[in-house]
Design a protein around this motif. Structure first.
Motif, PDB file in Angstrom:
ATOM      1  N   VAL A  45       7.551 -18.761 -15.742  1.00 27.93           N
ATOM      2  CA  VAL A  45       6.376 -18.062 -15.256  1.00 27.93           C
ATOM      3  C   VAL A  45       6.523 -16.568 -15.544  1.00 27.93           C
ATOM      4  O   VAL A  45       7.631 -16.028 -15.476  1.00 27.93           O
ATOM      5  N   GLU A  46       5.427 -15.908 -15.885  1.00 26.83           N
ATOM      6  CA  GLU A  46       5.420 -14.453 -16.058  1.00 26.83           C
ATOM      7  C   GLU A  46       5.045 -13.859 -14.696  1.00 26.83           C
ATOM      8  O   GLU A  46       3.878 -13.833 -14.300  1.00 26.83           O
ATOM      9  N   SER A  47       6.055 -13.420 -13.965  1.00 23.78           N
ATOM     10  CA  SER A  47       5.853 -12.963 -12.586  1.00 23.78           C
ATOM     11  C   SER A  47       6.275 -11.522 -12.351  1.00 23.78           C
ATOM     12  O   SER A  47       6.015 -10.967 -11.282  1.00 23.78           O
ATOM     13  N   ARG A  48       6.929 -10.885 -13.351  1.00 27.21           N
ATOM     14  CA  ARG A  48       7.458  -9.530 -13.152  1.00 27.21           C
ATOM     15  C   ARG A  48       6.647  -8.496 -13.931  1.00 27.21           C
ATOM     16  O   ARG A  48       7.190  -7.612 -14.584  1.00 27.21           O
ATOM     17  N   THR A  49       5.327  -8.622 -13.896  1.00 26.55           N
ATOM     18  CA  THR A  49       4.485  -7.719 -14.692  1.00 26.55           C
ATOM     19  C   THR A  49       4.550  -6.285 -14.201  1.00 26.55           C
ATOM     20  O   THR A  49       4.475  -5.345 -14.995  1.00 26.55           O
ATOM     21  N   SER A  50       4.636  -6.104 -12.899  1.00 24.27           N
ATOM     22  CA  SER A  50       4.793  -4.772 -12.313  1.00 24.27           C
ATOM     23  C   SER A  50       5.359  -4.948 -10.919  1.00 24.27           C
ATOM     24  O   SER A  50       5.502  -6.072 -10.427  1.00 24.27           O
ATOM     25  N   SER A  51       5.663  -3.851 -10.276  1.00 23.98           N
ATOM     26  CA  SER A  51       6.280  -3.941  -8.960  1.00 23.98           C
ATOM     27  C   SER A  51       5.296  -4.515  -7.940  1.00 23.98           C
ATOM     28  O   SER A  51       4.124  -4.132  -7.915  1.00 23.98           O
ATOM     29  N   PRO A  52       5.754  -5.421  -7.078  1.00 30.30           N
ATOM     30  CA  PRO A  52       4.901  -5.922  -6.003  1.00 30.30           C
ATOM     31  C   PRO A  52       4.900  -4.996  -4.783  1.00 30.30           C
ATOM     32  O   PRO A  52       4.315  -5.316  -3.758  1.00 30.30           O
ATOM     33  N   VAL A  53       5.563  -3.847  -4.916  1.00 31.89           N
ATOM     34  CA  VAL A  53       5.760  -2.916  -3.801  1.00 31.89           C
ATOM     35  C   VAL A  53       5.383  -1.508  -4.248  1.00 31.89           C
ATOM     36  O   VAL A  53       5.614  -1.133  -5.396  1.00 31.89           O
ATOM     37  N   ARG A  54       4.799  -0.726  -3.354  1.00 32.36           N
ATOM     38  CA  ARG A  54       4.650   0.715  -3.598  1.00 32.36           C
ATOM     39  C   ARG A  54       5.313   1.457  -2.444  1.00 32.36           C
ATOM     40  O   ARG A  54       4.963   1.264  -1.274  1.00 32.36           O
ATOM     41  N   MET A  55       6.287   2.306  -2.796  1.00 28.86           N
ATOM     42  CA  MET A  55       6.925   3.166  -1.797  1.00 28.86           C
ATOM     43  C   MET A  55       6.065   4.415  -1.624  1.00 28.86           C
ATOM     44  O   MET A  55       5.660   5.036  -2.606  1.00 28.86           O
ATOM     45  N   HIS A  56       5.820   4.773  -0.390  1.00 27.86           N
ATOM     46  CA  HIS A  56       5.001   5.955  -0.134  1.00 27.86           C
ATOM     47  C   HIS A  56       5.752   7.217  -0.549  1.00 27.86           C
ATOM     48  O   HIS A  56       6.957   7.339  -0.320  1.00 27.86           O
ATOM     49  N   ARG A  57       5.027   8.140  -1.157  1.00 27.27           N
ATOM     50  CA  ARG A  57       5.602   9.457  -1.420  1.00 27.27           C
ATOM     51  C   ARG A  57       4.501  10.510  -1.312  1.00 27.27           C
ATOM     52  O   ARG A  57       3.327  10.228  -1.485  1.00 27.27           O
ATOM     53  N   GLN A  58       4.915  11.736  -1.062  1.00 24.65           N
ATOM     54  CA  GLN A  58       3.996  12.833  -0.832  1.00 24.65           C
ATOM     55  C   GLN A  58       3.766  13.621  -2.123  1.00 24.65           C
ATOM     56  O   GLN A  58       4.291  13.268  -3.172  1.00 24.65           O
ATOM     57  N   GLU A  59       2.977  14.695  -2.036  1.00 23.70           N
ATOM     58  CA  GLU A  59       2.647  15.471  -3.230  1.00 23.70           C
ATOM     59  C   GLU A  59       3.881  16.079  -3.889  1.00 23.70           C
ATOM     60  O   GLU A  59       3.881  16.326  -5.087  1.00 23.70           O
ATOM     61  N   ASP A  60       4.929  16.326  -3.105  1.00 24.89           N
ATOM     62  CA  ASP A  60       6.167  16.887  -3.673  1.00 24.89           C
ATOM     63  C   ASP A  60       7.107  15.789  -4.167  1.00 24.89           C
ATOM     64  O   ASP A  60       8.273  16.053  -4.443  1.00 24.89           O
ATOM     65  N   PHE A  61       6.598  14.537  -4.250  1.00 27.40           N
ATOM     66  CA  PHE A  61       7.315  13.370  -4.774  1.00 27.40           C
ATOM     67  C   PHE A  61       8.378  12.839  -3.816  1.00 27.40           C
ATOM     68  O   PHE A  61       9.092  11.896  -4.150  1.00 27.40           O
ATOM     69  N   GLN A  62       8.489  13.403  -2.618  1.00 22.38           N
ATOM     70  CA  GLN A  62       9.441  12.892  -1.638  1.00 22.38           C
ATOM     71  C   GLN A  62       8.789  11.855  -0.735  1.00 22.38           C
ATOM     72  O   GLN A  62       7.598  11.914  -0.439  1.00 22.38           O
ATOM     73  N   SER A  63       9.606  10.909  -0.300  1.00 21.92           N
ATOM     74  CA  SER A  63       9.217  10.002   0.753  1.00 21.92           C
ATOM     75  C   SER A  63       9.054  10.794   2.045  1.00 21.92           C
ATOM     76  O   SER A  63       9.363  11.991   2.108  1.00 21.92           O
ATOM     77  N   GLN A  64       8.578  10.123   3.095  1.00 22.92           N
ATOM     78  CA  GLN A  64       8.577  10.756   4.410  1.00 22.92           C
ATOM     79  C   GLN A  64      10.002  11.020   4.879  1.00 22.92           C
ATOM     80  O   GLN A  64      10.216  11.822   5.786  1.00 22.92           O
ATOM     81  N   VAL A  65      10.969  10.344   4.273  1.00 18.16           N
ATOM     82  CA  VAL A  65      12.372  10.665   4.486  1.00 18.16           C
ATOM     83  C   VAL A  65      12.723  11.812   3.544  1.00 18.16           C
ATOM     84  O   VAL A  65      12.687  11.667   2.328  1.00 18.16           O
ATOM     85  N   THR A  66      13.030  12.965   4.093  1.00 19.95           N
ATOM     86  CA  THR A  66      13.278  14.159   3.293  1.00 19.95           C
ATOM     87  C   THR A  66      14.444  13.939   2.335  1.00 19.95           C
ATOM     88  O   THR A  66      15.492  13.420   2.714  1.00 19.95           O
ATOM     89  N   GLY A  67      14.220  14.315   1.075  1.00 18.21           N
ATOM     90  CA  GLY A  67      15.263  14.210   0.061  1.00 18.21           C
ATOM     91  C   GLY A  67      15.274  12.901  -0.697  1.00 18.21           C
ATOM     92  O   GLY A  67      16.033  12.757  -1.652  1.00 18.21           O
ATOM     93  N   LEU A  68      14.434  11.943  -0.280  1.00 22.87           N
ATOM     94  CA  LEU A  68      14.367  10.643  -0.954  1.00 22.87           C
ATOM     95  C   LEU A  68      13.167  10.648  -1.897  1.00 22.87           C
ATOM     96  O   LEU A  68      12.027  10.869  -1.467  1.00 22.87           O
ATOM     97  N   TYR A  69      13.410  10.401  -3.177  1.00 19.27           N
ATOM     98  CA  TYR A  69      12.377  10.484  -4.209  1.00 19.27           C
ATOM     99  C   TYR A  69      12.124   9.108  -4.828  1.00 19.27           C
ATOM    100  O   TYR A  69      12.821   8.701  -5.758  1.00 19.27           O
ATOM    101  N   PRO A  70      11.142   8.335  -4.336  1.00 17.09           N
ATOM    102  CA  PRO A  70      10.775   7.079  -5.018  1.00 17.09           C
ATOM    103  C   PRO A  70      10.254   7.397  -6.418  1.00 17.09           C
ATOM    104  O   PRO A  70       9.471   8.332  -6.598  1.00 17.09           O
TER     105      PRO A  70
END
Length: 539
Positions: A483-508
């Motif tokens: 099966v072709e099942s890995r076309t793109s990520s099934p998840v989106r990690m939230h990030r802000q305008e500065d590319f950081q997660s709500q956890v400071t210093g974490l860059y998805p």
């Protein structure tokens, strides 16, 4: 500099014909031109069998006024351009205690690390798999019937999933800052052919891409970076809403206030760890389907209206349709002259992908024909669970069924049988003895009950629609595999305008985080994250 758009020449033209045609368009003598640089080359087959190469070229003059030349032309295809080269930002003012950590060495992590290393930040790259040469040996052993290693396979290892793909480099991203051009330039600098700088649909191929990845890693090391293989991240360290580092396989600990998560779309165990850590993320829509194989000669004929001329590359296609129930069906990762490959990364689950070598000289064309799915579809395999990893449960359910259908081998079925068509129901352009080109063991099986019926019906409706665009596309003997099942990520990690997660210093970052789709867009996202880190920290 003067730019000429849509300058057409017959395929097979002499090298000097480009400059001669440019001089004619500009009403100049060839000797008045200092240089003629190809910006883009594409194939115009709209009036086939008459085929042209269409060029965008930049011309510099030996002397004289460019404005006068442009006014004299009175041609809307001629204009003046001022190239704006890509520029990495100046360093910020915040002082970092530790070197940046980059998790994953797919295109996003590799380019993020490359840009930071070049700027003097001496990043540390952690890759759960092996170096690309060792990884290739493991993958080829698996395809020959050996074990599927959980951290060294088509999905994991240096170069990421794109290393065992067609190596396509085109992207739909709007790129005013020139990052896409810089990605291509860096790839050429490290061993890719220079033609990718101007081809309309550039590709490298898995054989060349492996060498490019190795060369980029060696350059990162030469600039003072570090690379650790067999370093799967097991825990993210967070204190008071700030990232402080990670722990890896074997209890190794790496401390840093800057962690880039470029883990790729198949890092399911990492996503599970992030969910336990309450890292903000959500389930997202993606697509699933089957690899579809045709004789390359059929695709060549449909696109060029003649058997493949020597001067033209193996033809490709891009197809889209909407079903009667308004579900999207489209081709994805089309591989001219390529192979279907076993891209599994978990025991008891089977996934496929498409791959081409640089010459694209295989006898078959393949692409994934995929159907859009949303979180509403995920209930089939996720039950009452409605969290951010519901799409992963859906993928795993399909992959377990595919593994069972093929008893561990790639299950293959003729399209006519899959669609339930009466035998001999239409004129056939694909011979009845047509066979797939597959890297990995395969067996013929019944794929009709692999998907929920709504998805199977949408797939068939899409195939029949595509058959009207490319006659023979839905012939009975066409080979499907899944099966072709890995076309793109099934998840989106939230990030802000500065590319950081709500956890400071974490860059998805990249495809796994839900912000890219393909080699070039992932590399561009890696560059954006590197820029964000540089704007924040001193060297």
């Amino acid at each position: 500099m003067i730019r000429i758009q849509q300058m057409k020449l017959k395929p097979g033209h002499a090298a000097e014909a480009l400059e001669e045609k440019a001089a004619k368009v500009l009403r100049l003598l060839p000797e008045q031109i200092a240089s003629c640089h190809v910006v883009k080359q594409s194939i115009d087959a709209r009036k086939k069998p008459e085929i042209w190469f269409s060029y965008v070229v930049d011309v510099t003059l030996k002397s004289g006024s460019e404005e006068k030349v442009i006014r004299r032309c009175r041609d809307t295809s001629v204009s003046r351009v001022t190239p704006a080269p890509y520029r990495f930002p100046e360093p910020g003012m915040e002082k970092g205690t530790h070197r940046p950590l980059i998790i994953g060495m797919g295109p996003a992590g590799l380019f993020c690390g490359y840009m930071l290393a070049k700027a003097g930040y001496r990043p540390i790259l952690l890759e759960r798999g092996k170096d690309v040469q060792s990884r290739r040996k493991d993958v080829e052993t698996f395809w020959a019937g050996g074990p599927c290693l959980p951290d060294s396979n088509v999905q994991f290892g240096e170069g990421g999933a794109g290393t065992f793909s067609d190596g396509k480099l085109n992207t739909l991203i709007k790129d005013k800052e020139g990052r896409g051009g810089e990605v291509l330039r860096i790839l050429v600098e490290h061993g890719a052919p220079s033609c990718i700088l101007y081809e309309n649909k550039p590709h490298i191929g898995t054989d060349i891409l492996s060498e490019v990845v190795k060369n980029m890693r060696e350059q990162i090391l030469a600039w003072g970076g570090e690379v650790h293989f067999n370093a799967r991240v097991e825990q993210l360290l967070v204190e008071s809403g700030r990232v402080t580092g990670v722990t890896c396989t074997g209890g190794r600990e790496f401390l840093s206030e800057t962690v880039v998560l470029a883990v790729g779309h198949s890092a399911r165990d990492t996503f599970e760890m992030l969910e336990r850590k309450n890292i903000p993320m959500e389930a997202k829509a993606f697509a699933v389907g089957l690899r579809v194989e045709h004789p390359q000669s059929l695709i060549n004929y449909s696109q060029y209206a003649s058997e493949w001329p020597e001067f033209l590359p193996p033809a490709s296609y891009k197809l889209t349709a909407r079903t009667g129930e308004d579900r999207g069906v489209y081709s994805f990762c089309m591989c001219p002259g390529g192979y279907v490959v076993n891209a599994s990364s978990e025991e008891g689950r089977l996934a496929v992908n498409g791959m081409s070598y640089s010459r694209r000289d295989g006898r078959n064309a393949n692409s994934a024909i995929i159907v859009a799915v949303t979180p509403e579809d995920f209930e089939t395999f996720s039950g009452d669970y409605r969290g951010p990893l519901a799409g992963i449960a859906f993928q795993r359910g399909l992959e377990e069924k595919a593994w069972g259908l093929g008893k561990g081998r790639i299950p293959v079925q003729r399209y006519g049988e899959f669609a339930g068509k009466p035998e001999g129901s239409k004129v056939q352009r694909v011979p009845s003895d047509f066979l797939p080109c597959i890297k990995g063991q395969y067996t013929f099986a019944d794929l009709r009950f692999l998907f929920p019926e709504t998805i199977r019906k949408a797939f068939i409706e899409g195939m029949e629609s595509f058959d009207r665009m490319i006659p023979g596309f839905a012939d009975d003997a066409v080979c499907l595999s899944g099966v072709e099942s890995r076309t793109s990520s099934p998840v989106r990690m939230h990030r802000q305008e500065d590319f950081q997660s709500q956890v400071t210093g974490l860059y998805p970052c990249g495809e796994g985080a839900g912000y890219a789709g393909g080699i070039t867009s992932a590399a561009i996202d890696g560059m954006k994250v590197a820029e964000a880190i540089a704007k924040r920290f001193k060297i």
